[in-house]
Design a protein around this motif. Structure first.
Motif, short mmCIF file in Angstrom:
data_model
loop_
_atom_site.label_atom_id
_atom_site.label_comp_id
_atom_site.label_asym_id
_atom_site.label_seq_id
_atom_site.Cartn_x
_atom_site.Cartn_y
_atom_site.Cartn_z
N ALA A 17 2.28 -11.26 -12.30
CA ALA A 17 1.62 -10.46 -13.01
C ALA A 17 0.11 -10.28 -12.89
CB ALA A 17 1.86 -10.96 -14.67
N ASP A 18 -0.55 -11.18 -12.20
CA ASP A 18 -1.83 -11.26 -11.89
C ASP A 18 -2.17 -10.31 -10.64
OD1 ASP A 18 -1.94 -12.87 -13.79
OD2 ASP A 18 -2.45 -14.73 -12.91
N VAL A 19 -1.25 -9.92 -9.87
CA VAL A 19 -1.63 -9.15 -8.74
C VAL A 19 -2.50 -7.96 -8.84
CG1 VAL A 19 -0.65 -8.23 -6.51
CG2 VAL A 19 0.27 -10.47 -7.31
N LEU A 20 -1.70 -7.12 -9.87
CA LEU A 20 -2.39 -5.80 -9.63
C LEU A 20 -3.39 -5.62 -10.72
CD1 LEU A 20 -2.12 -3.05 -8.50
CD2 LEU A 20 -0.37 -2.27 -10.16
N PRO A 21 -3.27 -5.78 -11.76
CA PRO A 21 -4.12 -5.69 -12.93
C PRO A 21 -5.56 -5.67 -12.53
CG PRO A 21 -2.45 -6.76 -14.04
CD PRO A 21 -2.31 -6.89 -12.57
N THR A 22 -6.45 -4.73 -13.22
CA THR A 22 -8.04 -5.05 -13.03
C THR A 22 -8.55 -5.13 -14.53
OG1 THR A 22 -8.16 -2.44 -13.60
CG2 THR A 22 -8.11 -3.08 -11.34
N TRP A 23 -9.69 -5.21 -14.85
CA TRP A 23 -10.31 -5.91 -16.02
C TRP A 23 -10.13 -4.55 -17.02
CZ3 TRP A 23 -10.90 -10.47 -17.40
CH2 TRP A 23 -11.21 -11.50 -16.47
#
Length: 64
Positions: A17-23
Motif C-alpha cells: 500500500a505504500d508504493v504508489l501514494p503521494t502526500w
C-alpha cells in the motif's frame, strides 16, 4: 524473522500500500486530500483502483 505487524500477510499488504501514494491527492471531483497514515495510503490506492481503465493519471512534484 520478526515483523512489526501481526503476521506476514498484514506486513506485505502494508508495504504494498505504500508504493504508489503521494502526500496529496486531487480527486476527479475536485477534493484535495492529504495524509501520511497507512489508512490514507490504503484509501489512496482504493480510489485509484476504482477509476475507469481509460483514466489518465498525472503525478506532479512541487516545492514551496
Amino acid at each position: 524473522m520478526q515483523f512489526i505487524t501481526p503476521d506476514r500477510d498484514a506486513y506485505v499488504a502494508e508495504q504494498y500500500a505504500d508504493v504508489l501514494p503521494t502526500w496529496a491527492l486531487l480527486t476527479l471531483d475536485g477534493r484535495w486530500t492529504e495524509g501520511g497514515t497507512h489508512e490514507y495510503r490504503a484509501a489512496f490506492n482504493a480510489y485509484l483502483g476504482g477509476l475507469p481503465d481509460d483514466t489518465m493519471l498525472v503525478r506532479v512534484q512541487y516545492h514551496s
